[in-house]
Write an enzyme that holds these catalytic residues in place. Structure first.
Site, PDB file in Angstrom:
ATOM      1  N   CYS A  96       8.444  59.515  30.954  1.00  0.00           N
ATOM      2  CA  CYS A  96       8.406  60.977  31.003  1.00  0.00           C
ATOM      3  C   CYS A  96       7.591  61.523  29.845  1.00  0.00           C
ATOM      4  O   CYS A  96       7.964  61.392  28.684  1.00  0.00           O
ATOM      5  CB  CYS A  96       9.835  61.503  30.948  1.00  0.00           C
ATOM      6  SG  CYS A  96       9.946  63.261  30.736  1.00  0.00           S
ATOM      7  N   ASP A 173      11.982  41.530  28.309  1.00  0.00           N
ATOM      8  CA  ASP A 173      11.191  40.747  27.343  1.00  0.00           C
ATOM      9  C   ASP A 173      11.991  40.177  26.169  1.00  0.00           C
ATOM     10  O   ASP A 173      11.474  39.381  25.408  1.00  0.00           O
ATOM     11  CB  ASP A 173      10.071  41.618  26.748  1.00  0.00           C
ATOM     12  CG  ASP A 173       9.041  41.972  27.798  1.00  0.00           C
ATOM     13  OD1 ASP A 173       8.959  41.256  28.801  1.00  0.00           O
ATOM     14  OD2 ASP A 173       8.337  42.986  27.609  1.00  0.00           O
TER      15      ASP A 173
HETATM   16  P1  ADP Z   1      10.663  51.486  26.831  1.00  0.00           P
HETATM   17  O1  ADP Z   1      11.866  52.337  26.623  1.00  0.00           O
HETATM   18  O2  ADP Z   1      10.866  50.462  27.884  1.00  0.00           O
HETATM   19  O3  ADP Z   1      10.119  50.979  25.527  1.00  0.00           O
HETATM   20  P2  ADP Z   1       8.586  53.523  26.940  1.00  0.00           P
HETATM   21  O4  ADP Z   1       8.109  53.212  25.581  1.00  0.00           O
HETATM   22  O5  ADP Z   1       7.601  53.749  28.008  1.00  0.00           O
HETATM   23  O6  ADP Z   1       9.546  52.400  27.504  1.00  0.00           O
HETATM   24  O7  ADP Z   1       9.529  54.789  26.837  1.00  0.00           O
HETATM   25  C1  ADP Z   1      10.153  55.356  27.964  1.00  0.00           C
HETATM   26  C2  ADP Z   1      10.246  56.841  27.801  1.00  0.00           C
HETATM   27  O8  ADP Z   1      10.980  57.149  26.620  1.00  0.00           O
HETATM   28  C3  ADP Z   1       8.909  57.553  27.624  1.00  0.00           C
HETATM   29  O9  ADP Z   1       8.273  57.821  28.854  1.00  0.00           O
HETATM   30  C4  ADP Z   1       9.327  58.812  26.933  1.00  0.00           C
HETATM   31  O10 ADP Z   1       9.852  59.747  27.844  1.00  0.00           O
HETATM   32  C5  ADP Z   1      10.456  58.344  26.037  1.00  0.00           C
HETATM   33  N1  ADP Z   1       9.921  58.072  24.703  1.00  0.00           N
HETATM   34  C6  ADP Z   1       9.342  56.940  24.253  1.00  0.00           C
HETATM   35  N2  ADP Z   1       8.937  57.062  22.972  1.00  0.00           N
HETATM   36  C7  ADP Z   1       9.264  58.318  22.601  1.00  0.00           C
HETATM   37  C8  ADP Z   1       9.110  59.095  21.388  1.00  0.00           C
HETATM   38  N3  ADP Z   1       8.554  58.574  20.299  1.00  0.00           N
HETATM   39  N4  ADP Z   1       9.567  60.349  21.395  1.00  0.00           N
HETATM   40  C9  ADP Z   1      10.148  60.879  22.480  1.00  0.00           C
HETATM   41  N5  ADP Z   1      10.290  60.232  23.630  1.00  0.00           N
HETATM   42  C10 ADP Z   1       9.876  58.964  23.708  1.00  0.00           C
END
Ligand code: ADP
Length: 787
Positions: A96, A173
């Site tokens: 998101c 992972d």
């Molecule tokens: P994962 O949780 O598997 O590491 P992502 O890094 O794609 O996957 O993060 C999933 C979602 O979490 C993102 O699409 C975003 O909505 C939210 N998110 C990730 N990093 C941040 C951040 N630094 N600040 C706010 N929301 C974040």
């Protein structure tokens, strides 16, 4: 505690109930999906309801949180029924963009306040958890802004002034520091091993080389464990790029194994594999190299999303349930001053750690890799990773010793076959050969030893044993007492100086008998080691035996099918009998993994009152939409309340309300190929046992012979919490119930509370062991990962 735990609620239960009353908590899944997320959602929801809180499910991750509306729904007990066996996440996950902005988070805060939610459980990777932490830090400011915009009143802002956050790591992972395992990793390994097993059969027919690419853009865990569990010839992981000139080494090695008769080569490559200069090493590059240099028929298989698919493994279901339950405890105990925490796994216990510190160490690993500090990257990944890496290198890259040592070790299997026995023999034989020892294998256990069914083995005699179920050596239950003279004779004849006994309770008992006969026979003053291997998991000196993970998965898969068979037929209760002797491990853990209504075990005595309460519980359940029940019964849980008796009782009491069916799972629990955990665990114990024996042999070698009669020269090797330990067989006598063939204390008994809570019984949580951790350092986070 009574059998099904239906006793009167204790004080703590009341305290917990009060703690949850008036609270609202929400759970969401975010980022990449992972098998086991559903079990976590179920556990958070049910524990939340159990403590009296209102529980909300947020659909589509942060997207749903920002959009609100129908994406936020209050859940009841049945909202999460029958989901534990499903892969993925039933509440949806998404990435998101909006949530990464303050406006998005402002909208999310508004939506939560609308429902009075101030407790949020986020199940996702480090990105999702970082996002959650930012949200929590900003919460006060967001509410102020909502007040100033006139969207909420000052009073509302005061009422909901703090947001508590707890994270569960869902990531196939296993790339998050601070936890031994993340949700989904074990299931992903199951998928990978299924593919490798399938490939192995076809590749062996055609003499092929397979280059297998597995997920892991930054973390090589899946690749590393798959390589260890499949005996791969070569492995590429991002944490340890190969030395320059690796192309020559690799081809030389592949050529060597082929010329020694191997018909199959497996090369495993993590998605993010790089060379020393940071340049990607792709599967096609490796394939072309092998074809060009060696002319081998080589194929590439990229596993991709297969690894995220399928039903969650037993380990992931139990892990997620444990973590979900602990997450609610963490939210209940949170104060405005407690930092956001993540629930992680340490050994077999769920613990809480400060979220952002874990995220920081996870980032440090990446930084170390970016800065080419590769040795440090491996260390930061944790002890288990480093251990796996060292053992992989030892088995894959060491060659048989050029010089013979003075020692010989004989290996035998004792008791019933258990998955992993062959893998342990394989690694023990190979490490022994690397040390220069003469390695013997014995057929048919102690009986074979007495009859002289002993032969010397070489490196290739155990090729392909890693993934095979059962016992290639053949196994018997005969104890040495019945044939001691003959055993002694053969020990002398073959000059056996160390005995590695892989098996169940009889293996332990047998070695104890040999040790106790040392006074009579000097020949028995040799080094002895027991590797516990039994589906019953009842050997003293270890938390887990080889084969019990495979057995739990086999029993779980059968129960999944049994449950599904009733999807068309309503109002049916299944009574399923599991093996395990007097040990209720298999029954209890399978019960948690399939969401059973009860699991009767010997260790927790039960009476007719418990049976009555359970019938009433099932009768009530038939009035709901879930018109189906599953009750597990360990084979020796009660002399009189047999499986047949339960069937008759339930059939009669349930007449007109539900009908009953019996399933005795029997020997299918022993069969099948070992799970990735069992392959890996067996391989490690085989290696560690032989290394330990080598040291002991050297210590006790005097005047041209081995003479060992101290207690610590005959041990059970086992995993206790998270360390591999050696316990003298004579010392373990004190903690063993020989009549029932059980350790007197069993760690898994505290899991039974969870089974009952999740099955909707009114239980007391007085004995629940919380995973609260007060002090934690960076170092603890990075080195305390696994065994
Ligand atoms: P994962 O949780 O598997 O590491 P992502 O890094 O794609 O996957 O993060 C999933 C979602 O979490 C993102 O699409 C975003 O909505 C939210 N998110 C990730 N990093 C941040 C951040 N630094 N600040 C706010 N929301 C974040």
């Amino acid at each position: 505690m009574s059998g099904t735990g239906l006793g009167s609620p204790g004080l703590d239960l009341e305290k917990l109930r009060m703690a949850g009353a008036g609270l609202a908590l929400a759970v969401l899944t975010s980022g990449g999906d992972a098998q086991g997320m559903n079990a976590a959602v179920r556990a958070v929801t049910r524990m939340g309801i159990y403590v009296g809180a209102k529980v909300f499910l947020i659909y589509e991750g942060y997207e749903g949180l920002v959009e609100g509306g129908d994406n936020i729904k209050q859940a009841d007990w049945l909202s999460v029924s029958n989901i534990i066996q499903l892969g993925g996440t039933i509440i949806g996950s998404a990435r998101c963009k909006a949530f990464t902005t303050r406006e998005g988070r402002l909208q999310a805060a508004y939506n939560l306040v609308q429902h009075g939610i101030t407790n949020l459980c986020v199940i996702g990777g480090d990105g999702s958890l970082t996002g959650a932490n930012i949200f929590r830090t900003e919460w006060g400011g967001l509410l102020e802004e909502l007040v100033s915009e006139g969207k909420i009143t000052e009073e509302v802002s005061q009422t909901y002034s703090h947001l508590n956050i707890v994270g569960l790591v869902g990531s196939i992972d296993n790339d998050f520091c601070g936890t031994d395992m993340t949700i989904g990793t074990d299931s992903a390994l199951h998928r990978i091993m299924e593919v490798i097993d399938a490939i192995t059969t076809t590749a062996q027919s055609h003499q092929r080389t397979f280059v297998l690419e597995v997920m892991g853009r930054h973390c090589g865990y899946l690749a590393l464990v798959s390589a260890l569990a499949s005996g791969a010839d070569w492995l590429f992981i991002p944490e340890s790029p190969p030395e320059d000139g690796w192309e020559d080494f690799m081809c030389e090695r592949l050529g060597e194994t082929r010329s020694r008769g191997s018909r199959l080569n497996i090369i495993i490559i993590a998605e993010g594999a790089i060379d020393r200069n940071g340049k990607a090493i792709t599967s096609n590059y490796v394939k072309d190299l092998v074809v060009k240099r060696l002319g081998f028929d080589t194929r590439v298989t990229v596993l991709g999303h297969v690894q995220r698919g399928g039903t969650p493994s037993a380990f992931d279901r139990v892990l997620s349930s444990k973590m979900g339950m602990e997450a609610v405890m963490a939210l209940l105990e949170a104060t405005p001053d407690t930092p956001a925490c993540v629930v992680s796994l340490s050994g077999n216990q769920s613990v809480r750690l400060p979220l952002m510190e874990c995220v920081q160490v996870t980032k440090d690993v990446q930084k170390a890799m970016d800065e080419k500090r590769f040795d440090e990257a491996i260390q930061l990944r944790g002890r288990s990773f480093e251990n796996n890496w060292n053992i992989y290198k030892l088995l894959a890259h060491q060659k048989p010793a050029q010089e013979k040592s003075n020692f010989s070790i004989a290996i035998l299997n004792v008791g019933a076959p258990a998955a992993g026995m062959n893998a342990a023999v394989r690694s023990a034989v190979r490490v022994g050969i690397c040390q220069g020892h003469t390695m013997y294998t014995v057929n048919d256990g102690f009986e074979g030893l007495s009859k002289g069914q002993i032969q010397e083995v070489g490196w290739h005699d155990v090729a392909g044993w890693l993934g095979r179920g059962g016992s290639m050596l053949g196994t018997k239950r005969t104890l040495p007492k019945t044939c001691m003279e003959k055993i002694v004779e053969n020990v002398r004849k073959f000059n056996i100086q160390a005995l590695l006994v892989i098996g169940g309770f009889e293996a332990y008992e047998g070695v104890l008998q040999l040790v106790e006969a040392r006074g009579q026979y000097d020949e028995l003053c040799i080094i002895m080691c027991v590797i516990p291997a039994t589906i019953s998991n009842n050997v003293p000196g270890t938390d887990f035996s080889l084969g019990c993970d495979t057995a739990v998965n086999a029993a779980m898969e059968s129960c999944d099918r049994i449950k599904q068979s009733a999807s068309g037929t309503k109002r049916r209760v299944f009574i399923v009998e599991t093996m395990g002797g007097y040990c209720g491990y298999l029954s209890t853990v399978t019960g948690i993994a399939v969401g059973a209504d009860a699991a009767y075990v010997y260790e927790e005595p039960f009476t007719i009152h418990d049976l009555k309460a359970n019938v009433e519980h099932l009768t009530d359940k038939m009035k709901t939409d879930i018109q189906r029940g599953l009750v597990l019964r360990n084979e020796k849980c009660h002399t009189h309340y047999t499986t047949e008796f339960l069937y008759n009782l339930y059939s009669s009491e349930g007449k007109g309300i539900f009908d009953c069916r019996i399933n005795v799972l029997g020997h299918l629990q022993q069969g099948g190929a070992p799970t990735p955990f069992d392959r890996n665990y067996s391989t490690k114990l085989g290696v560690k046992a032989v290394l330990w024996m080598s040291d002991k042999l050297k210590e006790s070698y005097r005047k041209g012979r081995v003479f060992a009669n101290s207690a610590d020269s005959a041990c059970v090797i086992g995993l206790r919490r998270k360390t591999v330990s050696f316990s003298p067989v004579t010392e373990l006598k004190k903690v063993t119930d020989f009549e029932h063939r059980l350790p007197k204390e069993q760690w898994w008994l505290n899991l039974r509370l969870m089974l009952k809570m999740l099955a909707h019984y009114q239980i007391s949580l007085t004995e629940y062991v919380s995973g609260k951790i007060e002090h934690v350092t960076r170092r603890t986070l990075s080195i305390e990962k696994g065994f």
